[in-house]
Design a protein around this motif. Structure first.
Motif, PDB file in Angstrom:
ATOM      1  N   TRP A  56      -0.252  -9.615   4.243  1.00 51.05           N
ATOM      2  CA  TRP A  56       0.106  -8.901   5.464  1.00 51.05           C
ATOM      3  C   TRP A  56       0.107  -9.814   6.688  1.00 51.05           C
ATOM      4  N   TYR A  76       9.546  -3.636   9.967  1.00 53.01           N
ATOM      5  CA  TYR A  76       8.821  -2.400  10.247  1.00 53.01           C
ATOM      6  C   TYR A  76       8.550  -1.578   8.984  1.00 53.01           C
ATOM      7  N   LEU A  77       9.602  -1.287   8.209  1.00 52.59           N
ATOM      8  CA  LEU A  77       9.401  -0.473   7.009  1.00 52.59           C
ATOM      9  C   LEU A  77       8.516  -1.180   5.989  1.00 52.59           C
ATOM     10  N   ILE A 122       0.462  -0.399   5.788  1.00 50.12           N
ATOM     11  CA  ILE A 122      -0.338   0.606   6.499  1.00 50.12           C
ATOM     12  C   ILE A 122      -0.619   1.829   5.626  1.00 50.12           C
ATOM     13  N   ILE A 123       0.442   2.438   5.058  1.00 48.37           N
ATOM     14  CA  ILE A 123       0.261   3.682   4.290  1.00 48.37           C
ATOM     15  C   ILE A 123      -0.671   3.489   3.096  1.00 48.37           C
ATOM     16  N   ILE A 171       4.961  -0.799   7.071  1.00 48.58           N
ATOM     17  CA  ILE A 171       4.478   0.577   6.933  1.00 48.58           C
ATOM     18  C   ILE A 171       4.329   0.957   5.452  1.00 48.58           C
ATOM     19  N   ILE A 172       5.381   0.703   4.657  1.00 51.19           N
ATOM     20  CA  ILE A 172       5.411   1.137   3.259  1.00 51.19           C
ATOM     21  C   ILE A 172       4.463   0.322   2.389  1.00 51.19           C
TER      22      ILE A 172
END
Length: 319
Positions: free
Chosen positions: A272, A206-207, A214-215, A210-211
């Motif tokens: 990804w 998850y992190l 996505i961000i 996201i890190i």
């Protein structure tokens, strides 16, 4: 068995030959960038950010060659004790380089956004390059600190069969007997932290998505769409009024930033895919995940493409 041979050959070409060759050229290019930017009498924030990006790219390229390139060319390296002891250190370092490279790319886009879209804000606040660089350096190290605790050198006992002459002093008769002996060997294995289900799901899946996904992707798309729209306005004004050299240079640097981001998104998009697949499978299967061959092929390609990104983007500023 044939599929494994094809996969091994594919990895040899992608990670062994191409990754090492492109990474070698990238090391030369990034070193030239560092020399060029460090000698500038008046350094802009943009160039300081590019210099720091070159350092992180060098870190990522070197660790990629050591972890993926050389073992693909010489599989016997896997059995070397020195290599086994380097892996628990190289793996966290490659993630430090990756995190720093990603967020310095975001910082470059943000610096170009403030310069192009809000020039008066940038002049009034006068942010230095350290405003971007110091937090990124600290974050890239602190975020990847758990990576240093994921792998360890473990002792493994294996059974080996060996033929032994048991004929004694006889010179006419030779009697061979198979005996089993135990030998202790070293291997790189996961720590208790690395196999913890909560750690895998929260931190690794998850992190990481996201890190590292996505961000930065969302920020880069938004910032560069805004930059591109403003550049079109500037370009039309300059074409009609013969803009100054400073305006032309700022536009050129912004165009370089857009190119860097475009290459970044293209080269990192493959990376990804395994993360998204692992995220999807983690909710459907229990136990250790078995990676299908097509994911292995994409993983080899993603290693090559991320090295290509680190090797080529910085050199655009030297043109």
């Amino acid at each position: 068995m044939e599929d494994k041979e094809h996969l091994r050959l594919f990895g040899f070409i992608m990670e062994g030959i191409l990754l090492v060759c492109i990474g070698g050229l990238g090391l030369i290019g990034n070193c030239l960038c560092i020399i060029t930017f460090s000698r500038m009498a008046v350094q802009k924030n943009f160039h300081r950010l590019m210099l720091t990006l070159a350092i992180y790219d060098i870190l990522y390229i070197v660790t990629s060659i050591l972890l993926f390139g050389i073992p693909s060319l010489y599989p016997a390296v896997y059995n070397q004790s020195t290599f086994k002891h380097l892996v628990p250190i190289l793996l966290p370092l490659i993630h430090v380089g990756l995190t720093g490279s990603i967020y310095l790319t975001v910082a470059i886009a943000l610096e170009r956004y403030t310069t192009v879209c809000h020039p008066f804000f940038k002049i009034s606040h006068a942010w230095s390059a350290c405003t971007y660089i110091v937090p990124i350096v600290l974050f890239s190290i602190l975020y990847n600190t758990p990576k240093f605790l994921e792998l360890e050198i473990q002792d493994k006992i294996v059974n080996l069969t060996q033929e032994v002459d048991v004929s004694g002093n006889s010179t006419e008769l030779v009697i061979l007997k198979n005996i089993t002996i135990q030998k202790e060997i070293e291997k790189v294995g996961p720590t208790d932290l690395r196999i913890n289900p909560t750690y895998i799901k929260v931190y690794i899946i998850y992190l990481n998505l996201i890190i590292h996904g996505i961000i930065p992707l969302v920020l880069l798309i938004i910032l560069n769409v805004l930059i591109y729209r403003q550049l079109r306005v500037f370009q039309s004004c300059i074409d009609s009024s013969n803009g100054t050299g400073i305006q032309q240079r700022e536009i050129r640097l912004s165009q370089v930033s857009l190119l860097i981001v475009a290459i970044f998104i293209l080269c990192h998009s493959l990376r990804w895919i395994p993360n998204i697949w692992e995220l999807k499978q983690s909710g459907e299967e229990k136990g250790e995940l078995k990676w299908p061959n097509w994911i292995e092929y994409i993983t080899h390609l993603s290693h090559l493409f991320t090295v290509l990104n680190s090797s080529g983007t910085n050199c655009q500023t030297l043109k």
